[in-house]
Design an enzyme around this catalytic site. Structure first.
Site, PDB file in Angstrom:
ATOM      1  N   LEU A  39       0.843  -1.190   0.000  1.00 45.98           N
ATOM      2  CA  LEU A  39       0.000   0.000   0.000  1.00 45.98           C
ATOM      3  C   LEU A  39       0.883   1.246   0.000  1.00 45.98           C
ATOM      4  O   LEU A  39       2.076   1.167   0.280  1.00 45.98           O
ATOM      5  CB  LEU A  39      -0.906  -0.023   1.231  1.00 45.98           C
ATOM      6  N   CYS A  75       4.057   6.756  -4.072  1.00 42.71           N
ATOM      7  CA  CYS A  75       4.784   7.634  -3.123  1.00 42.71           C
ATOM      8  C   CYS A  75       6.011   6.945  -2.518  1.00 42.71           C
ATOM      9  O   CYS A  75       7.122   7.450  -2.653  1.00 42.71           O
ATOM     10  CB  CYS A  75       3.827   8.133  -2.053  1.00 42.71           C
ATOM     11  N   PHE A 117      14.141  30.062  17.020  1.00 46.22           N
ATOM     12  CA  PHE A 117      15.416  30.261  16.320  1.00 46.22           C
ATOM     13  C   PHE A 117      15.635  31.756  16.237  1.00 46.22           C
ATOM     14  O   PHE A 117      14.709  32.500  15.957  1.00 46.22           O
ATOM     15  CB  PHE A 117      15.356  29.618  14.932  1.00 46.22           C
TER      16      PHE A 117
HETATM   17  C1  KPC Z   1       6.335   5.916   4.599  1.00 42.36           C
HETATM   18  C2  KPC Z   1       5.540   7.099   4.370  1.00 42.36           C
HETATM   19  O1  KPC Z   1       4.897   7.622   5.257  1.00 42.36           O
HETATM   20  C3  KPC Z   1       5.596   7.707   3.066  1.00 42.36           C
HETATM   21  S1  KPC Z   1       4.626   6.845   1.872  1.00 42.36           S
HETATM   22  C4  KPC Z   1       3.011   7.345   2.307  1.00 42.36           C
HETATM   23  C5  KPC Z   1       1.987   6.603   1.625  1.00 42.36           C
HETATM   24  S2  KPC Z   1       0.485   6.919   2.312  1.00 42.36           S
HETATM   25  O2  KPC Z   1       0.616   6.871   3.807  1.00 42.36           O
HETATM   26  O3  KPC Z   1      -0.457   5.906   1.904  1.00 42.36           O
HETATM   27  O4  KPC Z   1       0.026   8.249   1.912  1.00 42.36           O
END
Ligand code: KPC
Length: 552
Positions: free
Chosen positions: A106, A110, A530
């Site tokens: 899943l 990304c 900062f």
């Molecule tokens: C590992 C991570 O949080 C980056 S990939 C995210 C995919 S999702 O949580 O389904 O948007």
């Protein structure tokens, strides 16, 4: 077929397969009968990704009738950001969902080919830039370009990407209680029915979130070896490029171009529209744009605007790009690496049976509840067009889920905070100075460095992460502008080049969009963590005492 939910043998066969692949990172093994651990998931996913064949079949995490015999409220076609977040929200509201995805994990593109490697590469670009700039000073050795290898960085990503993939599967099953079928293609039969591996699944609604991929220009040579996009770069690059020609002027072009250049791979960007003036980017302040482009050129990138690519020249693999200049001249540019950053389009063949309304650019049309022209079908994420960003995908999924679960909830994504990376992080929200002046009669700005100063000798903003630049070459230490309506004292827009501002802008964007807005006086109340003037707090406090606000 792999059943990760209801195995008759307590996962013995699955664990035997995983044992044959290797040892989970950190020895993260589950007990007999216990669900797969993240480490075990990672091995399984990596094995399937590296040895794609049809013999494994789908990975099933589907409730038995004894566990849940309700009809699905929604089937999410595509388990990327929009599908996973939509499914999680719907499940949290008490509904029943099923995610189907062709990949064995899943999270979609990304964590596999898009955002996660992009952020890794952008961080590398930033580190390489600092190492190159500081070489020979303090503890920084002479910069050795031979050690800055695009291939090695991609390999580092590929070696590590199964763990985030595994977290997605593990979290979705063990913590979010989602049902899913992975590593199997969905066939959409009608607006309530999806077929997977010969079995039909019915739902009250479908949510389509299968994303988009690079739209290649239709020119000779474009499909040849040596021509890559952000996805094939990860999967197919098998040599170390020495120079790069980027076709297109999208965000991806700026981001990947800055990374390639930072490694020492001399990069030229061929773009029709001026950079950061392409249709999918809005609210780009001209002064911010000028700083970003100047700093890219300062790093050695060549930008050719008004260029029309005509052909990829091929000699075994890509050997150059022929293009027409704005003046009508034809030019051949030699290179061993062509990268396409011309934007993305969805593949909608899967949905032919649904007869959906599609817009003139090839994206699905949906209303503000994410409902398409077919009432029980929703669409989410990149399949709807820009912005092709994570926040939009996830919020679209959540919006569809809320409406499916009976709540009227609308999401207008026409306004949003935005960012891109060069060797810097570039972040902006709200109105540009020019837009603000067009709408309000009395606009002032807080800007650093101020207009009229010499940025080569003005050692601010020096925001977080820029101190070494500020003390060695001030102009490299970033740039920012806060745009304010002097009459209402409300902040209208914020624009920042430096590092770390994304975190603050997530909140600033929300605050300035509230009906009551967010004023320079509110900003002056904050406690900056900062000392230098990042995120505008310090300058706001210096100016907020004035009844008639003026520029700073
Ligand atoms: C590992 C991570 O949080 C980056 S990939 C995210 C995919 S999702 O949580 O389904 O948007």
């Amino acid at each position: 077929m792999i059943d990760v939910r209801n195995p008759e043998d307590g996962f013995a066969a699955l664990r035997a397969r995983i044992d044959a692949i290797g040892t989970p990172v950190g020895g993260d093994r589950g007990a007999p009968g216990a669900p797969l651990t993240v480490g075990e998931w990672a091995l399984l996913i990596e094995d399937i990704v590296e040895n794609p064949d049809d013999s494994t079949g789908g990975i099933y995490n589907v409730a038995t009738a004894a566990e849940d015999d309700r009809e699905y409220d929604a089937i999410f076609v595509g388990g990327g950001a929009s599908g996973r977040f939509g499914a999680a929200y719907l499940r949290a509201r008490g509904g029943r969902q099923l995610i189907i995805d062709a990949w064995p994990f899943l999270g979609g593109s990304c964590p596999h080919q898009a955002c996660v490697p992009h952020h890794l590469f952008s961080e590398c670009a930033r580190e390489l830039d600092l190492a190159r700039h500081m070489q020979g000073r303090l503890w920084f050795p002479a910069f050795d370009e031979s050690k800055a290898s695009i291939l090695e960085i991609i390999d580092l990503f590929k070696q590590g990407r199964s763990l985030p993939h595994a977290v997605m599967n593990w979290q979705s099953k063990e913590q979010l209680d989602l049902e899913y079928i992975l590593n199997a293609r969905a066939r959409v039969i009608d607006e309530h029915t999806v077929e997977v591996e010969g079995r039909q699944y019915r739902a009250n609604n479908l949510v389509l979130g299968t994303g988009a991929s690079t739209l290649y220009p239709d020119i000779p040579g474009i499909g040849q070896p040596g021509v890559f996009d952000y996805a094939s770069l990860i999967e197919d690059l098998d040599y170390e490029p020495t120079s790069c020609v980027i076709i297109g002027g999208s965000k991806v072009a700026l981001e990947y171009g800055s990374f390639f250049q930072a490694t020492g791979c001399t990069t030229t960007i061929l773009t029709r529209s001026p950079l950061m003036r392409t249709a999918s980017m809005h609210h780009i302040d001209e002064d911010m744009r000028a700083y970003v482009i100047d700093m890219m050129v300062d790093r050695g990138i060549t930008i050719i605007e008004g260029a029309e690519p005509l052909e990829v020249l091929v000699d075994g693999r890509a050997a150059g790009v022929r293009y027409r200049t704005a003046a009508g001249e034809t030019v051949d540019l030699a290179t061993d690496f062509v990268f396409v950053g011309t934007g993305e389009r969805p593949d909608l063949k899967l949905y032919d049976a649904l007869g959906l309304d599609i817009d003139e650019r090839g994206f699905i049309r949906a209303d503000s509840t994410m409902r398409t022209s077919t009432p029980s079908v929703y669409a989410t994420g990149d399949i709807l067009g820009s912005p092709m960003e994570m926040f939009k995908a996830r919020k679209c999924g959540m919006t569809a889920a809320r409406n499916i679960m009976g709540e009227r909830y609308e999401y207008d994504y026409s306004e949003y905070p935005d960012f891109l990376h060069t060797t810097y992080e570039v972040t902006w929200c709200g109105l540009t100075e020019a837009e603000a002046r067009h709408r309000y009669p009395n606009v002032i700005k807080l800007q650093m460095p101020p207009d009229g100063s010499d940025p080569e000798s003005f050692p601010l903003p020096a925001a977080e992460g820029s101190m070494l630049y500020a003390f060695t070459r001030p102009i490299l230490s970033g740039w920012f502008k806060l745009v304010i309506d002097a009459d209402s004292r409300r902040i209208l827009g914020a624009h920042h080049v430096g590092f770390g501002a994304k975190d603050a802008f997530q909140y600033i964007d929300y605050l300035i969009r509230r009906p009551e807005g967010w004023t320079i006086d509110d900003m002056a109340e904050l406690s900056e963590l900062f000392l230098n003037p990042e995120h505008f707090i310090q300058l706001s406090r210096l100016r907020a005492g004035k009844q008639q606000l003026v520029n700073l």
